[in-house]
Design an enzyme around this catalytic site. Structure first.
Site, PDB file in Angstrom:
ATOM      1  N   ILE A 162      39.451  10.231 -48.144  1.00  0.00           N
ATOM      2  CA  ILE A 162      40.484  11.049 -48.775  1.00  0.00           C
ATOM      3  C   ILE A 162      39.795  11.711 -49.962  1.00  0.00           C
ATOM      4  O   ILE A 162      39.086  11.046 -50.728  1.00  0.00           O
ATOM      5  CB  ILE A 162      41.699  10.184 -49.189  1.00  0.00           C
ATOM      6  CG1 ILE A 162      42.794  10.994 -49.878  1.00  0.00           C
ATOM      7  CG2 ILE A 162      41.302   9.020 -50.073  1.00  0.00           C
ATOM      8  CD1 ILE A 162      44.089  10.162 -50.124  1.00  0.00           C
ATOM      9  N   SER A 163      39.943  13.011 -50.104  1.00  0.00           N
ATOM     10  CA  SER A 163      39.204  13.735 -51.142  1.00  0.00           C
ATOM     11  C   SER A 163      39.625  13.271 -52.534  1.00  0.00           C
ATOM     12  O   SER A 163      40.729  12.782 -52.737  1.00  0.00           O
ATOM     13  CB  SER A 163      39.445  15.238 -51.034  1.00  0.00           C
ATOM     14  OG  SER A 163      39.210  15.693 -49.728  1.00  0.00           O
ATOM     15  N   GLN A 164      38.710  13.500 -53.483  1.00  0.00           N
ATOM     16  CA  GLN A 164      38.976  13.212 -54.883  1.00  0.00           C
ATOM     17  C   GLN A 164      40.142  14.100 -55.365  1.00  0.00           C
ATOM     18  O   GLN A 164      40.210  15.279 -55.021  1.00  0.00           O
ATOM     19  CB  GLN A 164      37.700  13.561 -55.637  1.00  0.00           C
ATOM     20  CG  GLN A 164      37.731  13.363 -57.099  1.00  0.00           C
ATOM     21  CD  GLN A 164      36.477  13.940 -57.743  1.00  0.00           C
ATOM     22  OE1 GLN A 164      35.640  14.546 -57.068  1.00  0.00           O
ATOM     23  NE2 GLN A 164      36.356  13.752 -59.029  1.00  0.00           N
ATOM     24  N   PRO A 165      41.069  13.551 -56.156  1.00  0.00           N
ATOM     25  CA  PRO A 165      42.206  14.350 -56.631  1.00  0.00           C
ATOM     26  C   PRO A 165      41.803  15.677 -57.276  1.00  0.00           C
ATOM     27  O   PRO A 165      42.455  16.695 -57.075  1.00  0.00           O
ATOM     28  CB  PRO A 165      42.893  13.420 -57.642  1.00  0.00           C
ATOM     29  CG  PRO A 165      42.618  12.066 -57.115  1.00  0.00           C
ATOM     30  CD  PRO A 165      41.225  12.137 -56.535  1.00  0.00           C
ATOM     31  N   ARG A 180      50.109   9.285 -53.906  1.00  0.00           N
ATOM     32  CA  ARG A 180      48.807   9.146 -53.240  1.00  0.00           C
ATOM     33  C   ARG A 180      48.605   7.727 -52.692  1.00  0.00           C
ATOM     34  O   ARG A 180      47.891   7.543 -51.717  1.00  0.00           O
ATOM     35  CB  ARG A 180      47.683   9.519 -54.219  1.00  0.00           C
ATOM     36  CG  ARG A 180      46.295   9.683 -53.566  1.00  0.00           C
ATOM     37  CD  ARG A 180      45.313  10.336 -54.526  1.00  0.00           C
ATOM     38  NE  ARG A 180      44.007  10.622 -53.935  1.00  0.00           N
ATOM     39  CZ  ARG A 180      42.907   9.898 -54.148  1.00  0.00           C
ATOM     40  NH1 ARG A 180      42.956   8.858 -54.932  1.00  0.00           N
ATOM     41  NH2 ARG A 180      41.768  10.244 -53.587  1.00  0.00           N
TER      42      ARG A 180
END
Ligand code: SAH
Length: 210
Positions: free
Chosen positions: A59-62, A33
């Site tokens: 960027i979206s949260q994992p 990431r």
């Protein structure tokens, strides 16, 4: 900060928060990431949090990436997946490590070239990016066994439902700006079946190419 242990801690946290699919956990363990965020933020890449990627996007949260991927692949691994909203390219990278072919559409040109470069750096050559309007999908490669939206439309766009294969699944945040229902649509013998699974918060899906 980008060490194996840091990544492992993230994966453990995701498992604790209910991500159960081992294939997905392994993908989040494997995909770097930190390559998909600015260098200045690389030390925070394995925190379970969204991060800015420029152009007012994130960027979206994992956890969100993992949960949406898990939902998408639940019926089985499709041959081709369509993503709308490439952004940093991270979600596409996670998908590309799990399915044979990923097609992803992004409306902001600068994000397209950046994501292409990052996917190359991550040595994921089976993700294909198009600079275009996700409301149109990518008809040349339809039908898709899986379709994933990472920007929120008010309603699921008709063109995307047309590009969903029989037996295919679409996962999308649906609703107004700010807060949406994470929605799963399955195309079965009796047509489309919808189910809402969680509350999420995504940037809105905008009309046209940026
Ligand atoms: N999946 C991304 C995060 C997406 S952020 C990641 O892993 O980093 C949402 C993205 O959707 C933004 O990059 C935004 O530009 C894009 N977007 C918004 N409306 C769109 C549309 N109509 N077509 C294609 N992309 C769109």
């Amino acid at each position: 900060m980008t060490s194996r242990r840091t990544r492992e801690r993230l994966v453990e946290a995701l498992a604790q928060q209910g991500v159960a699919d081992e294939r997905v956990l392994e993908a989040l363990r494997r995909v770097p990431r930190h390559l998909f965020v600015d260098e200045a933020l690389a030390s925070r890449a394995y925190e379970n949090t969204p991060l800015p990627i420029g152009h007012g996007q994130t960027i979206s949260q994992p956890w969100v990436v993992a949960r949406m991927t898990e939902l998408l692949l639940e019926p089985g691994i499709p041959e081709r997946v369509l993503e709308v909203g490439t952004g940093s390219g991270y979600q596409a990278a996670v998908l590309a490590s799990l399915v044979p072919h990923v097609y992803t559409v992004e409306r902001v040109g600068a994000l397209v070239s950046q994501a292409r470069q990052r996917l190359r750096e991550a040595r994921l050559y089976n993700a294909h990016i198009r600079h275009g309007d996700g409301y149109q999908g990518w008809p040349e490669y339809a039908p898709f066994g899986g379709i994933l939206l990472t920007a929120a439309p008010a309603q699921v766009p008709a063109a995307l439902l047309e590009q969903l294969a029989d037996g295919g699944r679409l996962v999308a945040p649906v609703g107004g700006s700010g807060y949406q229902a994470l929605t799963v649509a399955d195309r079965g013998a009796e047509g489309l079946r919808y189910r809402r699974v969680a509350g999420v918060s995504f940037v809105p899906m905008l009309e046209g190419r940026g």
